[in-house]
Scaffold this motif. Structure first.
Motif, PDB file in Angstrom:
ATOM      1  N   LEU A  48      30.177  72.382  27.500  1.00  0.00           N
ATOM      2  CA  LEU A  48      30.251  71.754  28.744  1.00  0.00           C
ATOM      3  C   LEU A  48      31.591  71.021  28.717  1.00  0.00           C
ATOM      4  O   LEU A  48      32.275  70.738  27.947  1.00  0.00           O
ATOM      5  N   THR A  49      31.892  70.712  30.087  1.00  0.00           N
ATOM      6  CA  THR A  49      33.174  70.005  30.182  1.00  0.00           C
ATOM      7  C   THR A  49      32.854  68.479  29.905  1.00  0.00           C
ATOM      8  O   THR A  49      32.029  67.968  29.751  1.00  0.00           O
ATOM      9  N   ASP A  50      34.141  67.891  29.668  1.00  0.00           N
ATOM     10  CA  ASP A  50      34.052  66.157  29.457  1.00  0.00           C
ATOM     11  C   ASP A  50      33.297  65.702  30.569  1.00  0.00           C
ATOM     12  O   ASP A  50      32.498  64.682  30.564  1.00  0.00           O
ATOM     13  N   ARG A  51      33.398  66.085  31.769  1.00  0.00           N
ATOM     14  CA  ARG A  51      32.793  65.338  32.846  1.00  0.00           C
ATOM     15  C   ARG A  51      31.205  65.840  32.825  1.00  0.00           C
ATOM     16  O   ARG A  51      30.319  64.840  33.153  1.00  0.00           O
ATOM     17  N   ASP A  52      30.757  67.022  32.577  1.00  0.00           N
ATOM     18  CA  ASP A  52      29.528  67.327  32.636  1.00  0.00           C
ATOM     19  C   ASP A  52      28.687  66.313  31.181  1.00  0.00           C
ATOM     20  O   ASP A  52      27.681  65.911  31.442  1.00  0.00           O
ATOM     21  N   LEU A  53      29.478  66.322  30.192  1.00  0.00           N
ATOM     22  CA  LEU A  53      29.053  65.381  29.159  1.00  0.00           C
ATOM     23  C   LEU A  53      28.935  64.028  29.619  1.00  0.00           C
ATOM     24  O   LEU A  53      28.000  63.263  29.067  1.00  0.00           O
ATOM     25  N   ALA A  54      29.826  63.371  29.967  1.00  0.00           N
ATOM     26  CA  ALA A  54      30.013  61.862  30.665  1.00  0.00           C
ATOM     27  C   ALA A  54      28.871  61.925  31.484  1.00  0.00           C
ATOM     28  O   ALA A  54      27.985  60.907  31.486  1.00  0.00           O
ATOM     29  N   ASP A  55      28.309  62.800  32.198  1.00  0.00           N
ATOM     30  CA  ASP A  55      27.232  62.627  33.260  1.00  0.00           C
ATOM     31  C   ASP A  55      25.954  62.638  32.562  1.00  0.00           C
ATOM     32  O   ASP A  55      25.024  62.019  32.877  1.00  0.00           O
ATOM     33  N   LEU A  56      25.979  63.158  31.411  1.00  0.00           N
ATOM     34  CA  LEU A  56      24.672  63.117  30.505  1.00  0.00           C
ATOM     35  C   LEU A  56      24.795  61.864  29.423  1.00  0.00           C
ATOM     36  O   LEU A  56      23.899  61.588  28.857  1.00  0.00           O
ATOM     37  N   GLY A  57      25.848  61.117  29.458  1.00  0.00           N
ATOM     38  CA  GLY A  57      25.867  60.071  28.732  1.00  0.00           C
ATOM     39  C   GLY A  57      26.295  60.329  27.492  1.00  0.00           C
ATOM     40  O   GLY A  57      26.064  59.866  26.386  1.00  0.00           O
ATOM     41  N   ILE A  58      27.023  61.478  27.177  1.00  0.00           N
ATOM     42  CA  ILE A  58      27.291  61.955  25.855  1.00  0.00           C
ATOM     43  C   ILE A  58      28.756  62.092  25.574  1.00  0.00           C
ATOM     44  O   ILE A  58      29.416  62.713  26.468  1.00  0.00           O
ATOM     45  N   ALA A  59      29.342  61.490  24.596  1.00  0.00           N
ATOM     46  CA  ALA A  59      30.903  61.747  24.123  1.00  0.00           C
ATOM     47  C   ALA A  59      30.893  63.008  23.482  1.00  0.00           C
ATOM     48  O   ALA A  59      30.097  63.297  22.488  1.00  0.00           O
ATOM     49  N   ARG A  60      32.019  63.687  23.384  1.00  0.00           N
ATOM     50  CA  ARG A  60      32.215  64.794  22.766  1.00  0.00           C
ATOM     51  C   ARG A  60      32.023  64.631  20.978  1.00  0.00           C
ATOM     52  O   ARG A  60      31.715  65.568  20.443  1.00  0.00           O
ATOM     53  N   GLY A  61      32.384  63.494  20.619  1.00  0.00           N
ATOM     54  CA  GLY A  61      32.240  63.107  19.341  1.00  0.00           C
ATOM     55  C   GLY A  61      30.685  63.073  18.814  1.00  0.00           C
ATOM     56  O   GLY A  61      30.432  63.029  17.590  1.00  0.00           O
ATOM     57  N   MET A  62      29.833  63.009  19.707  1.00  0.00           N
ATOM     58  CA  MET A  62      28.510  62.767  19.385  1.00  0.00           C
ATOM     59  C   MET A  62      27.767  64.056  19.135  1.00  0.00           C
ATOM     60  O   MET A  62      26.588  64.240  18.881  1.00  0.00           O
ATOM     61  N   ILE A  63      28.372  65.305  19.604  1.00  0.00           N
ATOM     62  CA  ILE A  63      27.732  66.522  19.701  1.00  0.00           C
ATOM     63  C   ILE A  63      27.191  66.863  18.304  1.00  0.00           C
ATOM     64  O   ILE A  63      25.970  67.395  18.358  1.00  0.00           O
ATOM     65  N   ASN A  64      27.653  66.761  17.089  1.00  0.00           N
ATOM     66  CA  ASN A  64      27.357  67.227  15.876  1.00  0.00           C
ATOM     67  C   ASN A  64      26.029  66.369  15.528  1.00  0.00           C
ATOM     68  O   ASN A  64      24.845  66.947  15.206  1.00  0.00           O
ATOM     69  N   GLN A  65      26.120  64.958  15.888  1.00  0.00           N
ATOM     70  CA  GLN A  65      24.802  64.255  15.651  1.00  0.00           C
ATOM     71  C   GLN A  65      23.632  64.627  16.335  1.00  0.00           C
ATOM     72  O   GLN A  65      22.608  64.732  15.860  1.00  0.00           O
ATOM     73  N   ILE A  66      23.892  64.905  17.603  1.00  0.00           N
ATOM     74  CA  ILE A  66      22.917  65.472  18.515  1.00  0.00           C
ATOM     75  C   ILE A  66      22.407  66.564  18.125  1.00  0.00           C
ATOM     76  O   ILE A  66      21.075  66.796  17.902  1.00  0.00           O
ATOM     77  N   ALA A  67      23.037  67.719  17.640  1.00  0.00           N
ATOM     78  CA  ALA A  67      22.923  69.039  17.293  1.00  0.00           C
ATOM     79  C   ALA A  67      21.863  68.795  15.836  1.00  0.00           C
ATOM     80  O   ALA A  67      20.832  69.417  15.750  1.00  0.00           O
ATOM     81  N   ARG A  68      22.205  67.649  15.206  1.00  0.00           N
ATOM     82  CA  ARG A  68      21.361  67.408  13.826  1.00  0.00           C
ATOM     83  C   ARG A  68      20.105  66.870  14.145  1.00  0.00           C
ATOM     84  O   ARG A  68      19.249  67.397  13.723  1.00  0.00           O
ATOM     85  N   ASP A  69      20.082  66.168  15.270  1.00  0.00           N
ATOM     86  CA  ASP A  69      18.848  65.393  15.623  1.00  0.00           C
ATOM     87  C   ASP A  69      17.873  66.400  16.054  1.00  0.00           C
ATOM     88  O   ASP A  69      16.582  66.409  15.857  1.00  0.00           O
ATOM     89  N   ALA A  70      18.554  67.280  16.839  1.00  0.00           N
ATOM     90  CA  ALA A  70      17.543  68.575  17.541  1.00  0.00           C
ATOM     91  C   ALA A  70      17.125  69.370  16.534  1.00  0.00           C
ATOM     92  O   ALA A  70      15.920  69.967  16.451  1.00  0.00           O
ATOM     93  N   ALA A  71      17.971  69.836  15.628  1.00  0.00           N
ATOM     94  CA  ALA A  71      17.452  70.515  14.349  1.00  0.00           C
ATOM     95  C   ALA A  71      16.344  69.994  13.704  1.00  0.00           C
ATOM     96  O   ALA A  71      15.414  70.452  13.065  1.00  0.00           O
ATOM     97  N   ARG A  72      16.391  68.493  13.258  1.00  0.00           N
ATOM     98  CA  ARG A  72      15.228  67.864  12.814  1.00  0.00           C
ATOM     99  C   ARG A  72      14.118  67.854  13.150  1.00  0.00           C
ATOM    100  O   ARG A  72      13.199  68.021  12.708  1.00  0.00           O
ATOM    101  N   ALA A  73      14.123  67.635  14.662  1.00  0.00           N
ATOM    102  CA  ALA A  73      13.135  67.655  15.570  1.00  0.00           C
ATOM    103  C   ALA A  73      12.479  69.006  15.472  1.00  0.00           C
ATOM    104  O   ALA A  73      11.011  69.028  16.082  1.00  0.00           O
ATOM    105  N   ALA A  74      13.167  70.023  15.459  1.00  0.00           N
ATOM    106  CA  ALA A  74      12.546  71.571  15.376  1.00  0.00           C
ATOM    107  C   ALA A  74      11.455  72.116  14.321  1.00  0.00           C
ATOM    108  O   ALA A  74      11.413  71.468  13.341  1.00  0.00           O
TER     109      ALA A  74
END
Length: 72
Positions: free
Chosen positions: A46-72
């Motif tokens: 995703l572009t920085d603009r798309d991430l901003a629309d979702l309320g996500i900073a690029r530096g948060m991607i790894n944490q969000i991915a870890r959270d998603a993996a834990r929930a799986a």
């Protein structure tokens, strides 16, 4: 004189359940890793603009991915 009786069915079932449990844990770990990699890949594309629309900073991607993996 006393005799020890070993129930072979019990011994076999214990080994089978142990192997089944290990196999299930490995499969779950593989699935969590797949979810982590897929989430990270999709968010990274995703572009920085798309991430901003979702309320996500690029530096948060790894944490969000870890959270998603834990929930799986």
């Amino acid at each position: 004189m006393s005799y020890a009786i070993v129930d072979q069915r019990t011994t076999f079932n214990t080994e089978t359940n142990g192997l089944t449990a290990i196999t299930a844990r490995v499969k779950a770990a593989i699935e969590r890793n797949r979810v982590y990699r897929q989430t990270q890949r999709e968010l990274s594309l995703l572009t920085d603009r798309d991430l901003a629309d979702l309320g996500i900073a690029r530096g948060m991607i790894n944490q969000i991915a870890r959270d998603a993996a834990r929930a799986a």
